[in-house]
Design a protein around this motif. Structure first.
Motif, PDB file in Angstrom:
ATOM      1  N   SER A 160       0.837  -1.198   0.000  1.00  0.00           N
ATOM      2  CA  SER A 160       0.000   0.000   0.000  1.00  0.00           C
ATOM      3  C   SER A 160       0.872   1.247   0.000  1.00  0.00           C
ATOM      4  O   SER A 160       2.037   1.209   0.337  1.00  0.00           O
ATOM      5  N   ASP A 198      -8.649   6.398  -0.233  1.00  0.00           N
ATOM      6  CA  ASP A 198      -8.675   6.736  -1.659  1.00  0.00           C
ATOM      7  C   ASP A 198      -9.708   5.815  -2.315  1.00  0.00           C
ATOM      8  O   ASP A 198     -10.477   5.168  -1.617  1.00  0.00           O
ATOM      9  N   GLN A 199      -9.696   5.711  -3.651  1.00  0.00           N
ATOM     10  CA  GLN A 199     -10.705   4.879  -4.317  1.00  0.00           C
ATOM     11  C   GLN A 199     -10.533   3.389  -4.003  1.00  0.00           C
ATOM     12  O   GLN A 199     -11.493   2.637  -4.009  1.00  0.00           O
ATOM     13  N   ASP A 200      -9.294   2.960  -3.729  1.00  0.00           N
ATOM     14  CA  ASP A 200      -9.030   1.540  -3.537  1.00  0.00           C
ATOM     15  C   ASP A 200      -8.889   1.108  -2.086  1.00  0.00           C
ATOM     16  O   ASP A 200      -9.085  -0.047  -1.760  1.00  0.00           O
ATOM     17  N   LYS A 201      -8.493   2.023  -1.240  1.00  0.00           N
ATOM     18  CA  LYS A 201      -8.167   1.647   0.143  1.00  0.00           C
ATOM     19  C   LYS A 201      -9.124   2.273   1.135  1.00  0.00           C
ATOM     20  O   LYS A 201      -9.469   3.443   1.038  1.00  0.00           O
ATOM     21  N   GLN A 202      -9.521   1.442   2.121  1.00  0.00           N
ATOM     22  CA  GLN A 202     -10.269   1.981   3.247  1.00  0.00           C
ATOM     23  C   GLN A 202      -9.782   1.285   4.505  1.00  0.00           C
ATOM     24  O   GLN A 202      -9.221   0.197   4.455  1.00  0.00           O
ATOM     25  N   ALA A 250     -12.612   5.801   3.951  1.00  0.00           N
ATOM     26  CA  ALA A 250     -11.964   5.607   2.658  1.00  0.00           C
ATOM     27  C   ALA A 250     -10.770   6.551   2.577  1.00  0.00           C
ATOM     28  O   ALA A 250     -10.900   7.754   2.779  1.00  0.00           O
TER      29      ALA A 250
END
Length: 141
Positions: free
Chosen positions: A3, A28-32, A26
């Protein structure tokens, strides 16, 4: 799974969900990640909804990243200064009731309180033992 986030870094995120145990944020768009209820704020948090709402922009600190599962543990509390001053203002009020300067007075009061409790405890135990003995006598008849 690697990451872009590092443990200890402070990043901005958006609250995407609230559960009784914590809030999902969240990054970003991919990681939470998850902010556990114990890391929402300083002090006791009974209901997360009193502190956060879905859609809130929050500053979070990355506490840990599980590389296998990709789970990221976050903290909002650790991005905020500790509220030390109010706690210090409350503490002096209690000792001030004793009248200041008399250190011996305080040491004499506390054992007396414990002795009273100790005496009551002995009485309660004696009473409990008598009741138990009486019950045992009745059970044998």
């Amino acid at each position: 799974m690697s990451s872009n986030y590092e443990v200890g870094s402070i990043v901005e995120g958006k609250v995407t969900g609230i559960k009784p145990f914590g809030a999902f944020v969240a990054l970003d768009q991919d990681k939470q990640g998850l902010v556990h209820i114990s890391h929402i704020a300083h002090g006791f948090v009974k209901d997360i909804n009193e502190h956060l709402s879905v859609g809130d922009e929050v500053k979070v600190k990355v506490l840990s990243i599980d590389e296998e599962s990709g789970k990221i543990s976050l903290s909002i509390r650790e991005t905020q200064p500790k509220p030390e001053r109010p706690a210090r203002q409350e503490r002096p009020k209690r000792p001030a009731q004793g009248g200041g300067g008399g250190g011996k007075r305080h040491t004499n009061e506390k054992p007396q309180g414990f002795n009273t409790l100790e005496e009551k405890l002995k009485g309660w135990l004696k009473q409990s033992n008598e009741i138990q003995a009486d019950l045992n006598k009745r059970a044998k008849k």
